[in-house]
Scaffold this active site. Structure first.
Site, mmCIF file in Angstrom:
data_model
loop_
_atom_site.group_PDB
_atom_site.id
_atom_site.type_symbol
_atom_site.label_atom_id
_atom_site.label_comp_id
_atom_site.label_asym_id
_atom_site.label_seq_id
_atom_site.Cartn_x
_atom_site.Cartn_y
_atom_site.Cartn_z
ATOM 1 N N SER A 25 -27.937 -15.123 28.883
ATOM 2 C CA SER A 25 -27.042 -14.001 29.190
ATOM 3 C C SER A 25 -26.537 -13.320 27.925
ATOM 4 O O SER A 25 -26.138 -13.970 26.959
ATOM 5 C CB SER A 25 -25.847 -14.484 30.013
ATOM 6 O OG SER A 25 -24.911 -13.427 30.158
ATOM 7 N N ARG A 26 -26.523 -11.981 27.943
ATOM 8 C CA ARG A 26 -25.994 -11.208 26.806
ATOM 9 C C ARG A 26 -24.490 -10.966 26.967
ATOM 10 O O ARG A 26 -23.861 -10.393 26.071
ATOM 11 C CB ARG A 26 -26.699 -9.850 26.710
ATOM 12 C CG ARG A 26 -28.213 -9.917 26.658
ATOM 13 C CD ARG A 26 -28.690 -10.243 25.246
ATOM 14 N NE ARG A 26 -30.132 -10.423 25.221
ATOM 15 C CZ ARG A 26 -30.990 -9.526 24.758
ATOM 16 N NH1 ARG A 26 -30.557 -8.404 24.268
ATOM 17 N NH2 ARG A 26 -32.285 -9.766 24.770
ATOM 18 N N LYS A 76 -24.809 -14.189 43.134
ATOM 19 C CA LYS A 76 -24.207 -12.876 43.413
ATOM 20 C C LYS A 76 -23.971 -12.614 44.905
ATOM 21 O O LYS A 76 -23.032 -11.918 45.271
ATOM 22 C CB LYS A 76 -25.101 -11.766 42.844
ATOM 23 C CG LYS A 76 -24.981 -11.602 41.343
ATOM 24 C CD LYS A 76 -26.010 -10.616 40.835
ATOM 25 C CE LYS A 76 -25.368 -9.479 40.107
ATOM 26 N NZ LYS A 76 -26.319 -8.547 39.509
ATOM 27 N N ASN A 97 -20.569 -8.903 41.308
ATOM 28 C CA ASN A 97 -20.852 -9.358 39.933
ATOM 29 C C ASN A 97 -19.576 -9.531 39.110
ATOM 30 O O ASN A 97 -19.633 -9.976 37.974
ATOM 31 C CB ASN A 97 -21.813 -8.396 39.222
ATOM 32 C CG ASN A 97 -21.192 -7.032 38.959
ATOM 33 O OD1 ASN A 97 -20.150 -6.700 39.511
ATOM 34 N ND2 ASN A 97 -21.836 -6.243 38.129
ATOM 35 N N ASP A 113 -22.347 -2.873 39.332
ATOM 36 C CA ASP A 113 -23.701 -2.512 38.873
ATOM 37 C C ASP A 113 -23.998 -1.026 39.112
ATOM 38 O O ASP A 113 -24.593 -0.358 38.259
ATOM 39 C CB ASP A 113 -24.761 -3.357 39.603
ATOM 40 C CG ASP A 113 -24.995 -4.700 38.923
ATOM 41 O OD1 ASP A 113 -24.627 -4.854 37.746
ATOM 42 O OD2 ASP A 113 -25.566 -5.595 39.581
ATOM 43 N N GLY A 142 -31.463 -7.069 44.862
ATOM 44 C CA GLY A 142 -30.014 -6.900 44.760
ATOM 45 C C GLY A 142 -29.618 -5.738 43.873
ATOM 46 O O GLY A 142 -28.741 -4.939 44.236
ATOM 47 N N ASN A 163 -41.152 -1.000 47.997
ATOM 48 C CA ASN A 163 -41.002 -2.387 47.546
ATOM 49 C C ASN A 163 -42.220 -3.178 47.986
ATOM 50 O O ASN A 163 -42.809 -2.903 49.036
ATOM 51 C CB ASN A 163 -39.734 -3.003 48.171
ATOM 52 C CG ASN A 163 -39.359 -4.304 47.499
ATOM 53 O OD1 ASN A 163 -39.274 -4.373 46.276
ATOM 54 N ND2 ASN A 163 -39.146 -5.348 48.283
ATOM 55 N N TYR A 230 -34.148 -4.451 30.505
ATOM 56 C CA TYR A 230 -33.764 -4.068 29.140
ATOM 57 C C TYR A 230 -34.295 -5.038 28.092
ATOM 58 O O TYR A 230 -33.943 -4.941 26.916
ATOM 59 C CB TYR A 230 -32.245 -3.909 29.024
ATOM 60 C CG TYR A 230 -31.466 -5.121 29.473
ATOM 61 C CD1 TYR A 230 -31.219 -6.181 28.614
ATOM 62 C CD2 TYR A 230 -31.009 -5.216 30.780
ATOM 63 C CE1 TYR A 230 -30.534 -7.295 29.037
ATOM 64 C CE2 TYR A 230 -30.321 -6.325 31.216
ATOM 65 C CZ TYR A 230 -30.089 -7.363 30.338
ATOM 66 O OH TYR A 230 -29.423 -8.475 30.764
ATOM 67 N N GLY A 251 -32.394 0.432 30.082
ATOM 68 C CA GLY A 251 -31.494 -0.302 30.973
ATOM 69 C C GLY A 251 -30.316 -0.987 30.289
ATOM 70 O O GLY A 251 -29.428 -1.509 30.969
HETATM 71 P P1 NAP Z 1 -34.138 -9.523 42.736
HETATM 72 O O1 NAP Z 1 -33.071 -9.357 43.765
HETATM 73 O O2 NAP Z 1 -34.795 -10.853 42.542
HETATM 74 O O3 NAP Z 1 -35.279 -8.420 43.053
HETATM 75 C C1 NAP Z 1 -36.474 -8.400 42.312
HETATM 76 C C2 NAP Z 1 -37.258 -7.137 42.658
HETATM 77 O O4 NAP Z 1 -38.458 -7.118 41.888
HETATM 78 C C3 NAP Z 1 -37.694 -7.053 44.132
HETATM 79 O O5 NAP Z 1 -37.784 -5.706 44.505
HETATM 80 C C4 NAP Z 1 -39.068 -7.716 44.063
HETATM 81 O O6 NAP Z 1 -39.918 -7.380 45.147
HETATM 82 C C5 NAP Z 1 -39.599 -7.131 42.781
HETATM 83 N N1 NAP Z 1 -40.682 -7.929 42.217
HETATM 84 C C6 NAP Z 1 -40.575 -9.105 41.536
HETATM 85 N N2 NAP Z 1 -41.805 -9.556 41.170
HETATM 86 C C7 NAP Z 1 -42.701 -8.636 41.643
HETATM 87 C C8 NAP Z 1 -44.122 -8.530 41.583
HETATM 88 N N3 NAP Z 1 -44.883 -9.467 40.966
HETATM 89 N N4 NAP Z 1 -44.705 -7.457 42.159
HETATM 90 C C9 NAP Z 1 -43.950 -6.503 42.790
HETATM 91 N N5 NAP Z 1 -42.592 -6.554 42.864
HETATM 92 C C10 NAP Z 1 -41.983 -7.605 42.301
HETATM 93 O O7 NAP Z 1 -33.595 -9.126 41.276
HETATM 94 P P2 NAP Z 1 -32.480 -8.034 40.920
HETATM 95 O O8 NAP Z 1 -31.183 -8.693 40.747
HETATM 96 O O9 NAP Z 1 -32.619 -6.903 41.894
HETATM 97 O O10 NAP Z 1 -32.961 -7.575 39.456
HETATM 98 C C11 NAP Z 1 -34.090 -6.747 39.268
HETATM 99 C C12 NAP Z 1 -34.238 -6.431 37.788
HETATM 100 O O11 NAP Z 1 -33.121 -5.641 37.368
HETATM 101 C C13 NAP Z 1 -34.221 -7.676 36.886
HETATM 102 O O12 NAP Z 1 -35.148 -7.490 35.853
HETATM 103 C C14 NAP Z 1 -32.807 -7.718 36.340
HETATM 104 O O13 NAP Z 1 -32.737 -8.348 35.061
HETATM 105 C C15 NAP Z 1 -32.519 -6.223 36.210
HETATM 106 N N6 NAP Z 1 -31.093 -5.912 36.236
HETATM 107 C C16 NAP Z 1 -30.609 -5.186 35.201
HETATM 108 C C17 NAP Z 1 -29.270 -4.833 35.183
HETATM 109 C C18 NAP Z 1 -28.754 -4.034 34.039
HETATM 110 O O14 NAP Z 1 -27.525 -4.013 33.846
HETATM 111 N N7 NAP Z 1 -29.608 -3.332 33.305
HETATM 112 C C19 NAP Z 1 -28.413 -5.221 36.246
HETATM 113 C C20 NAP Z 1 -28.953 -5.955 37.292
HETATM 114 C C21 NAP Z 1 -30.306 -6.291 37.279
HETATM 115 P P3 NAP Z 1 -39.965 -8.335 46.452
HETATM 116 O O15 NAP Z 1 -38.772 -7.957 47.278
HETATM 117 O O16 NAP Z 1 -41.263 -8.016 47.100
HETATM 118 O O17 NAP Z 1 -39.902 -9.761 45.963
#
Ligand code: NAP
Length: 283
Positions: A25-26, A76, A97, A113, A142, A163, A230, A251
């Site tokens: 975690s950052r 979460k 969060n 978020d 999420g 998706n 990011y 990001g």
């Molecule tokens: P999550 O709930 O686990 O959702 C993951 C998403 O990625 C789902 O839509 C999933 O599709 C898709 N996915 C994963 N592997 C895949 C693959 N091989 N092929 C196609 N789709 C795939 O995670 P989350 O919390 O939403 O986070 C998503 C990303 O956003 C992460 O990288 C996280 O670090 C980033 N994030 C960044 C911030 C920020 O502040 N910049 C904040 C929150 C999250 P399925 O539904 O089909 O599994």
């Protein structure tokens, strides 16, 4: 004689981030930077907590000097069932969060978020307008739910979503309403046509993961492309979008901005998100 150092530590507000794993975690670097910048005597620590211990840990933290915590994967969603009060936006998104431990002992859960997502666009693409044209969101996890909520709230008139698991985008349409249009994953490239805001909200493109492979030929030059991933800052998606004439926003700014409301509530100072903040976190 009173030991000044221990007296100060004992009275300094404590906050942290609960997750498992949490070493990557950052957030501790980010909040630590702000604490130093504003000369605040407080502490922000990583707290590795297994799901089966989450409820117990939440009961103890307010009694141990904690004023609140951030919550990350995998807690979460579960946290909503343990909080005493949940904001409307956290309930709509289905995840929180940021927790505030109130003086009366109640736990207040929020989701920042979506706020962080929009604040990042407004800071780094100031001429971006939500209603300039359709938005296209890739992913329905999420984080995507927070992005969808914030884009609709900002005035996007048509929000296209795709998706890998179609059911999750259908659920978002069912919950968020008629402005949401679902595209099949196999047809994802088509939803980019005419889109003015394009968001990768999947984890694809992260270090150690495969790249996002949907065809980007239909991306409009001049559209805004942004990625929630990011690490790395420049994902393959952003590199290609930039090459096609899109404006891009990485990001990291979302991570920084989503943290600001919690810091303000816990430590009493609204922190500024600027280049120094970025450097401290990339550090
Ligand atoms: P999550 O709930 O686990 O959702 C993951 C998403 O990625 C789902 O839509 C999933 O599709 C898709 N996915 C994963 N592997 C895949 C693959 N091989 N092929 C196609 N789709 C795939 O995670 P989350 O919390 O939403 O986070 C998503 C990303 O956003 C992460 O990288 C996280 O670090 C980033 N994030 C960044 C911030 C920020 O502040 N910049 C904040 C929150 C999250 P399925 O539904 O089909 O599994």
């Amino acid at each position: 004689m009173i030991d000044d150092t221990s007296f100060t530590i004992a009275n300094a507000p404590l906050a942290g981030v609960i997750g498992m794993p949490i070493a990557h975690s950052r957030s501790p670097a980010l909040h630590g930077h702000w604490l130093r910048r504003y000369g605040i005597k407080g502490y922000y620590v990583p707290l590795p907590v297994m799901p089966e211990h989450l409820a117990d840990v939440l009961r103890i933290l307010p009694r141990a000097g904690f004023v609140g915590v951030n919550v990350t994967i995998p807690h979460k969603e579960a946290i909503l069932g343990l909080a005493d009060a949940v904001t409307d936006r956290a309930a709509l998104i289905g995840a929180a969060n940021t927790l505030i431990f109130r003086p009366d002992g109640k736990i207040h859960a929020d989701n920042t978020d979506g706020y962080g997502f929009i604040a990042n666009l407004r800071q780094n693409a100031p001429d971006w307008q939500a209603d300039a044209g359709p938005a296209a969101v890739i992913g329905a996890g999420g984080a995507a739910r927070a992005v969808v909520a914030s884009l609709l709230d900002s005035g996007v008139r048509e929000l296209r979503i795709t998706n890998r698991t179609r059911l999750r985008s259908e659920q978002i349409k069912a919950e968020f309403g008629a402005r949401v249009v679902v595209y099949d994953w196999a047809q994802a490239g088509n939803m980019l046509e005419g889109a003015q805001t394009v968001v990768n909200a999947t984890s694809l493109g992260m270090e150690g993961k495969q790249a996002l492979r949907i065809p980007l030929e239909a991306l409009s030059p001049g559209a805004l492309a942004t990625d929630l991933v990011y690490t790395p800052l420049m994902t393959p998606f952003l590199i290609e979008a930039q090459g096609r004439g899109c404006r891009i926003v990485d990001g990291l700014g979302m991570l920084l901005h989503q943290a600001a409301p919690g810091f303000e509530r816990w430590f009493g100072q609204r922190p500024e998100v600027d280049d120094d903040t970025r450097r401290a976190v990339i550090g």
